[in-house]
Scaffold this motif. Structure first.
Motif, mmCIF file in Angstrom:
data_model
loop_
_atom_site.group_PDB
_atom_site.id
_atom_site.type_symbol
_atom_site.label_atom_id
_atom_site.label_comp_id
_atom_site.label_asym_id
_atom_site.label_seq_id
_atom_site.Cartn_x
_atom_site.Cartn_y
_atom_site.Cartn_z
ATOM 1 N N ARG A 137 5.366 83.778 81.030
ATOM 2 C CA ARG A 137 6.127 83.676 82.276
ATOM 3 C C ARG A 137 6.544 82.224 82.463
ATOM 4 O O ARG A 137 5.801 81.307 82.127
ATOM 5 C CB ARG A 137 5.267 84.149 83.444
ATOM 6 N N GLN A 138 7.736 82.041 83.027
ATOM 7 C CA GLN A 138 8.143 80.689 83.375
ATOM 8 C C GLN A 138 7.305 80.223 84.562
ATOM 9 O O GLN A 138 7.084 80.968 85.509
ATOM 10 C CB GLN A 138 9.623 80.650 83.720
ATOM 11 N N PRO A 139 6.790 79.001 84.494
ATOM 12 C CA PRO A 139 5.948 78.511 85.588
ATOM 13 C C PRO A 139 6.751 78.333 86.862
ATOM 14 O O PRO A 139 7.980 78.332 86.853
ATOM 15 C CB PRO A 139 5.436 77.170 85.049
ATOM 16 N N ASP B 293 11.486 75.786 86.404
ATOM 17 C CA ASP B 293 11.736 75.069 85.163
ATOM 18 C C ASP B 293 12.043 76.082 84.061
ATOM 19 O O ASP B 293 11.155 76.698 83.492
ATOM 20 C CB ASP B 293 10.510 74.227 84.780
ATOM 21 N N THR B 294 13.314 76.247 83.750
ATOM 22 C CA THR B 294 13.719 77.232 82.751
ATOM 23 C C THR B 294 13.492 76.741 81.330
ATOM 24 O O THR B 294 13.655 77.502 80.380
ATOM 25 C CB THR B 294 15.210 77.589 82.920
ATOM 26 N N ALA C 83 10.562 75.591 80.318
ATOM 27 C CA ALA C 83 9.129 75.711 80.046
ATOM 28 C C ALA C 83 8.712 77.172 80.132
ATOM 29 O O ALA C 83 9.337 77.993 80.807
ATOM 30 C CB ALA C 83 8.320 74.872 81.032
ATOM 31 N N LEU C 84 7.646 77.472 79.425
ATOM 32 C CA LEU C 84 7.096 78.822 79.386
ATOM 33 C C LEU C 84 5.590 78.690 79.230
ATOM 34 O O LEU C 84 5.110 77.834 78.483
ATOM 35 C CB LEU C 84 7.677 79.597 78.197
ATOM 36 N N GLN D 56 -1.851 78.208 74.896
ATOM 37 C CA GLN D 56 -0.524 77.620 74.648
ATOM 38 C C GLN D 56 -0.442 77.088 73.212
ATOM 39 O O GLN D 56 0.560 77.306 72.515
ATOM 40 C CB GLN D 56 -0.221 76.485 75.636
ATOM 41 N N ALA E 89 10.964 79.834 72.033
ATOM 42 C CA ALA E 89 9.765 80.125 72.823
ATOM 43 C C ALA E 89 8.675 79.092 72.550
ATOM 44 O O ALA E 89 7.968 78.656 73.471
ATOM 45 C CB ALA E 89 9.264 81.534 72.513
ATOM 46 N N GLN F 243 9.445 75.982 74.456
ATOM 47 C CA GLN F 243 9.153 76.132 75.882
ATOM 48 C C GLN F 243 7.651 76.022 76.168
ATOM 49 O O GLN F 243 7.244 75.440 77.179
ATOM 50 C CB GLN F 243 9.686 77.478 76.378
ATOM 51 N N ASN G 142 6.778 72.382 76.042
ATOM 52 C CA ASN G 142 7.229 71.690 77.260
ATOM 53 C C ASN G 142 6.270 71.933 78.414
ATOM 54 O O ASN G 142 6.012 71.024 79.222
ATOM 55 C CB ASN G 142 8.638 72.154 77.626
ATOM 56 N N PHE G 143 5.732 73.151 78.508
ATOM 57 C CA PHE G 143 4.741 73.420 79.554
ATOM 58 C C PHE G 143 3.480 72.590 79.327
ATOM 59 O O PHE G 143 2.907 72.045 80.276
ATOM 60 C CB PHE G 143 4.394 74.906 79.584
#
Length: 624
Positions: free
Chosen positions: A392-394, A398-399, A401-402, A421, A443, A446, A449-450
């Motif tokens: 899920r996107q946090p 923030d598109t 990050a995942l 992660q 993915a 992302q 990035n999270f």
């Protein structure tokens, strides 16, 4: 007094040394039948608030569903009337499934399962215990702690198993590597093989590091010998594979490889598959695929969820609803018909992101070694399922990050864990490597990035989980565990190599990987991790290694290009990133499909014949 009680002193000093019953599944613990029942509280803010408000001590019992001695202690010790009464009056007792909570598992894994943590009413550590405890010995300890608490003299006991953290003062990763390598090497059993002598675990990370160091330091005899030691260990640990159903048992007892403890857990299956896949690619000998097939037959037949993804574990014993049981040594000696006539040991059908990440990565590597499309299909299905049900996107919109939750219920646990992660990011990169499908790379990026946004510490490294506003006492401390940071670093290093490619595209991932390795490289943490430093060492080696880029240049659908791609995948080169490119994009259009290998210093000539790629690639790589 029973046998266990005679062996264990009732003094607290003896309890601190531990009196866990030896781990053979055929050994029975003496003690009363269950006549009482301990009432377990949930891990929740309310449980810790109740302990503080009522001034009750806290007992945390960390277990695993597959764990033989967890079941025995539950029935014998926690079923003892005196123990149950002491706990009910003076303690808040909390049970945690170690597989369900990566943060708690990381904190207490040095004590094995069952681990027992005893804390003050404000969740301050007092004492941690390893393994099974006889009810009489355990009751004596509880009474002593209760008396100390009532006198206001409760204090923390020193414990050599405690993970020690020191502020890293050394910025020289080569020196850290040398120290940690010497530490790991001391664990190797030259005669019995494997890392460790009393219990034989199929540790996958030391084998991977042995392969890696032999590859990167091939001119150094000290490092080169580890390839053969790793292969010999893999041969020995094949004795842990169930000859009837396949799958690898967790470990063996008494310093030999043929006295197994019979639980089968996902991490062991994944690690063994990774090792056998790489042994196949390194040696070119297909015999290493035989044990791998025995494991995958079990994994795909028993442990695969129909929707995709993989279960967590299978119990060591057959345990029935009426509390009767058939112990593993008896049950797993039977043939298929004999086992099925009695019933099937419980399978924990939870689908956790970290374990699935490790399994997906292993299957993708085994596909590279074998070309078995069924393995890739299982890995792809698992990857798609985790992204569908766990990702899920946090918050905050923030598109880019995942985040993946640990289990499929994304709202059940608000924390997001580094282990999930890192393992899933690493897995998604492996799917991108074998398919060249950009969705897996997107993915993975992302997830990275999270990690950088929500798990990175300002002073370097990654926390084990996102911030928990409800945590109290020792649990309010966000830790930076070494094994998880090592995997995170390896994931980020691979992602940087893919994104950077020819060195013209800067990314933030390389420096975060370096910072993570430095952040957990203090002497105290290295020393306290024992054999668990192997993955960390691999990450350090990969950080310092020269990079290799392998690019297949061909038009989509070109059969020669596809054959070259498969040939490239079968080469074990841990420094390499793989890419497919159309003619004229990165390399000139020569009119024929070709593979190019490039290092930081040079590139190979175009290789156009799949059958010749392995030899020509090895000749190029030996010069680098």
């Amino acid at each position: 007094m029973n046998r266990t009680s005679k062996l264990c002193s009732l003094t607290l000093a003896a309890l601190l040394l531990g009196c866990a019953t030896p781990g053979r599944s055929s050994d029975r613990a003496d003690g009363p039948t269950q006549t009482a029942q301990t009432q377990w509280a949930a891990w929740s803010p309310a449980s810790f608030e109740r302990a503080a408000q009522q001034d009750k001590l806290i007992l945390i019992n960390v277990v695993a569903t597959w764990c033989h001695w967890c079941h025995v202690m539950d029935e014998v010790t926690y079923g003892d009337p005196e123990v149950a009464a002491l706990l009910a009056e003076h303690f808040v007792v909390i049970r945690v499934d170690s597989d369900a909570r990566p943060d708690i598992s990381e904190r207490y894994r040095a004590w094995g399962w069952p681990a027992t943590a005893l804390l003050s009413p404000r969740a301050e550590p007092v004492l941690n215990l390893r393994g099974y405890r006889d009810p009489q010995v355990f009751a004596a300890l509880l009474r002593e702690l209760i008396a100390e608490h009532e006198r206001g003299e409760l204090h923390r006991r020193d414990d050599p198993r405690e993970t020690r953290v020191s502020t890293p003062v050394d910025q020289d990763l080569d020196r850290i590597r040398a120290k940690a390598t010497a530490q790991l090497d001391r664990y190797f059993d030259v005669n019995g093989l494997g890392w460790g002598d009393k219990q034989k675990y199929p540790w996958s990370e030391p084998i991977e590091y042995a392969f890696l160091r032999a590859r990167l330091h091939r001119g150094d005899p000290e490092h080169a010998q580890w390839r053969d030691r790793a292969l010999a260990t893999l041969d020995a640990e094949a004795a842990l594979i169930d000859p009837v159903w396949g799958g690898m048992y967790q470990y063996s007892l008494r310093g030999v490889w043929d006295r197994p403890h019979y639980e089968k857990i996902a991490m062991i299956q994944a690690g063994a598959l990774e090792n056998y896949a790489h042994a196949t690619m390194i040696t070119g000998d297909a015999r290493w695929l035989d044990p791998a097939r025995a494991i995958t037959s079990y994994l795909l037949g028993t442990m695969q969820d129909p929707r995709g993804g993989f279960y967590t574990s299978q119990d060591a014993d057959l345990r029935r609803d009426d509390h009767s049981s058939v112990e593993g040594e008896v049950y797993f000696a039977l043939d298929d018909a004999g086992r099925r006539a009695l019933g099937i040991p419980r399978v924990d059908q939870a689908v956790y992101a970290d374990l699935n990440g490790l399994t997906i990565h292993a299957l993708a590597e085994l596909y590279r070694a074998s070309g078995d499309r069924a393995l890739l299909d299982a890995a792809l299905l698992a990857g798609a399922r985790i992204l569908e049900t766990h990702a899920r996107q946090p918050g905050g919109g923030d598109t880019l990050a995942l985040a993946v939750s640990h289990g499929p219920d994304r709202d059940a646990d608000p924390l997001r864990y580094l282990a999930d992660q890192a393992a899933m990011g690493w897995a998604l990169l492996s799917l991108h490597r074998v398919t060249a499908d950009p969705r897996w790379l997107n993915a993975a990026t992302q997830l990275a990035n999270f990690m950088l946004a929500s798990l990175a510490a300002e002073d370097g490294g990654f926390y084990a989980h996102t911030e928990d506003p409800h945590a109290v006492g020792v649990f309010a401390e966000r830790r930076k565990p070494l094994p998880e940071n090592a995997l995170a670093a390896q994931f980020l290093l691979e992602l940087h190599a893919v994104e950077d490619g020819d060195g013209s595209t800067p990314t933030p991932y390389l420096e975060h990987a370096r910072a993570a390795l430095l952040a957990v490289g203090g002497d105290a943490q290295i020393e306290s991790r024992g054999k668990r430093v192997a993955g960390y060492l691999s990450a350090i080696e990969l950080l310092g290694a020269s990079k290799i880029d392998i690019t297949v240049v061909a038009k989509p659908g070109d059969p020669v290009g596809d054959a070259l791609w498969q040939a490239a995948l079968r080469v074990w080169e841990p420094r390499a990133s793989f890419e497919r490119s159309e003619p004229g994009q990165r390399y000139p259009d020569t009119g024929a499909a070709a593979i190019y290998l490039c290092s930081e210093r040079s590139c190979s000539r175009p290789i156009t014949e799949p059958a010749k790629f392995a030899a020509e690639a090895e000749a190029f790589l030996l010069r680098e």
